[in-house]
Design a protein around this motif. Structure first.
Motif, PDB file in Angstrom:
ATOM      1  N   MET A  33       0.527  -0.978  -0.285  1.00 45.37           N
ATOM      2  CA  MET A  33       0.009   0.087   0.025  1.00 45.37           C
ATOM      3  C   MET A  33       1.072   1.378  -0.015  1.00 45.37           C
ATOM      4  SD  MET A  33      -2.970   1.947  -0.038  1.00 45.37           S
ATOM      5  CE  MET A  33      -3.867  -0.269  -0.336  1.00 45.37           C
ATOM      6  N   CYS A  38      -6.974  -4.276  -3.101  1.00 45.22           N
ATOM      7  CA  CYS A  38      -6.202  -4.012  -1.635  1.00 45.22           C
ATOM      8  C   CYS A  38      -6.681  -2.746  -1.033  1.00 45.22           C
ATOM      9  CB  CYS A  38      -4.678  -3.802  -1.227  1.00 45.22           C
ATOM     10  SG  CYS A  38      -4.647  -3.499   0.172  1.00 45.22           S
ATOM     11  N   LEU A  90       3.278   1.484   7.695  1.00 44.62           N
ATOM     12  CA  LEU A  90       2.035  -0.131   7.254  1.00 44.62           C
ATOM     13  C   LEU A  90       2.591  -0.725   8.776  1.00 44.62           C
ATOM     14  CD1 LEU A  90       3.454  -0.777   3.576  1.00 44.62           C
ATOM     15  CD2 LEU A  90       0.913  -0.291   4.816  1.00 44.62           C
ATOM     16  N   THR A 103      -4.622  -5.285   3.874  1.00 43.06           N
ATOM     17  CA  THR A 103      -3.270  -5.187   4.267  1.00 43.06           C
ATOM     18  C   THR A 103      -3.482  -4.361   6.303  1.00 43.06           C
ATOM     19  OG1 THR A 103      -1.896  -4.731   2.221  1.00 43.06           O
ATOM     20  CG2 THR A 103      -1.776  -3.113   4.349  1.00 43.06           C
ATOM     21  N   ALA A 105      -6.617  -1.157   3.157  1.00 42.84           N
ATOM     22  CA  ALA A 105      -5.776  -0.974   3.909  1.00 42.84           C
ATOM     23  C   ALA A 105      -6.693  -0.589   5.959  1.00 42.84           C
ATOM     24  CB  ALA A 105      -4.563   0.192   3.805  1.00 42.84           C
TER      25      ALA A 105
END
Length: 437
Positions: free
Chosen positions: A210, A277, A215, A257, A279
């Protein structure tokens, strides 16, 4: 590889503008993204060969194997090349190659091909460049030690896979999602029951998973269990009461994520560079998690639409007010936000009737607040002059949808509270951004 042309009919675009969709439309969006992702990998190989990059031999060999496996093992090969982190890496690599940047690492295409080989048991022996000292195979997993060696070797023979990095020899377990000595598996989260279930990849390994976000590092097993439970609860809420976003998550989202947590609330993100994705940071609040998935899948959907249909003209540098942000936003940011909060408004429009007591009042507030905010920004978008013809039609349908909810009853006290909060936000924003007020 062949790269078909994709388009959306006018009827499909108008339905999408209401925030709704059909399985057929979602399938077309996914297919368009798959073509884009395949084209990105072709671009990596083509540019690498064209500038005689040091990684060219590895990259060309990897691309040859990849195209072969796409013909022989299409389902798994497509799953790997459609991985959001692969897309984000490929796009970044193409940019670096075009700039002539020495930090471009096109040889990572070998990791993509090797991941397909490992998952299919296809015999091969491939040199794979390390990434941050590790051999990382998208959708499969990563070696654990940070080696100083720039190149590792992945061997698949008799259905078994081995990674060699420096003096280390790491056997990838038969179930590559499991951890083993020297190996971290890429885990999945199974949500729901047999009839409604989905399986999402939990990517806490790939550096490109991402772009631009803070993260989480590798999650311990017990924390993964917490994530599975929280997402399972949210998924149950969506499938039972919010079928449209549930179907969109099922069709468009492949990967979760984890983001680092914040003291209050929940962080989330999606990216046009990493289609599929979502996140987000962890919370046990099933309602907030379900709402976050609803919000982010709307962004994912619009990103796919924007890759097919041009809705916005060139960015002229103008910036505007958005009721959900503290900073001035470009036109694309306004469109993304208004479209996402159209879906948020729809969520609360239904959810407020499922809540009781103070929770019902709070849900009424959320519905009225974001209905007003999304409507304000849609109107503003039509006034910018920065939308294409298709964009004006799209936003006009968005606005008409929001206006159709204006007659929905909201308690009088909620209306006053929304007005107060909206005016205060606008006042603070003007103080922070006097140039744009």
């Amino acid at each position: 590889m062949s790269h078909p042309c994709h388009e959306l009919s006018e009827d499909a675009l108008m339905l999408l503008a209401t925030g709704d969709s059909t399985p057929e439309i979602l399938h077309e969006l996914v297919e368009a993204q798959r073509s884009k992702q395949a084209l990105l990998l072709w671009g990596v190989e083509h540019l690498t060969r064209g500038i005689d990059h040091p990684d060219a031999p590895i990259t060309v060999q990897a691309y040859d194997l990849l195209t072969h496996l796409l013909r022989r093992r299409p389902a798994i090969a497509t799953d790997v090349i459609s991985n959001p982190a692969v897309s984000a890496w490929a796009l970044s690599t193409i940019r670096h190659l075009r700039e002539g940047a020495s930090r471009a690492r096109p040889g990572q295409l070998a990791a993509v091909a090797a991941a397909i080989a490992v998952r299919t048991g296809w015999p091969c022996r491939m040199r794979v460049p390390t990434m941050a000292g590790r051999v990382l195979l998208p959708t499969v997993g990563s070696t654990t030690s940070e080696s100083t060696d720039r190149i590792g070797v992945v061997t698949v023979e008799h259905g078994r896979a081995l990674v060699e990095v420096g003096e280390e020899r790491i056997r990838i377990p038969a179930d590559a999602s499991c951890d083993a000595p020297g190996w971290l598996g890429m885990r999945t989260l199974g949500l729901g029951d047999t009839d409604t279930g989905i399986s999402l990849l939990l990517d806490d390994l790939h550096p490109a998973r991402m772009p631009g976000e803070d993260l989480e590092d590798r999650l311990p097993g017990d924390v993964v269990a917490d994530w599975r439970e929280a997402l399972d609860d949210a998924w149950a809420l969506l499938t039972e009461h919010h079928p449209v976003p549930a179907e969109e998550v099922r069709s468009l989202v492949t990967t979760i994520t984890p983001l680092t947590p914040v003291p209050v609330g929940l962080r989330s993100a999606s990216s046009r560079e990493a289609f599929g994705c979502v996140a987000l940071s962890f919370t046990r609040d099933r309602l907030m998690t379900a709402l976050t998935l609803t919000h982010e899948v709307q962004h994912v959907k619009l990103c796919a639409v924007l890759d097919i249909v041009r809705l916005i003209g060139p960015d002229r540098g103008a910036r505007y007010y958005a009721p959900w942000r503290e900073d001035p936003r470009p036109v694309e940011g306004l469109l993304q936000g208004s479209y996402a909060f159209l879906s948020v408004t729809r969520f609360w429009r239904r959810q407020r009737h499922l809540q009781t007591g103070d929770a019902a009042d709070a849900a009424h507030f959320e519905f009225a607040r974001w209905r007003e905010a999304a409507q304000l920004v849609a109107t503003q978008l039509l006034d910018t002059g920065d939308l294409t013809h298709e964009g004006r039609i799209f936003v006009s349908v968005m606005l008409k949808t929001l206006e159709s909810w204006s007659a929905d009853h909201v308690p009088e006290g909620v209306v006053s509270a929304v007005r107060e909060v909206s005016e205060e936000h606008r006042r603070r924003w003007a103080e922070r951004n006097p140039r744009f007020a």
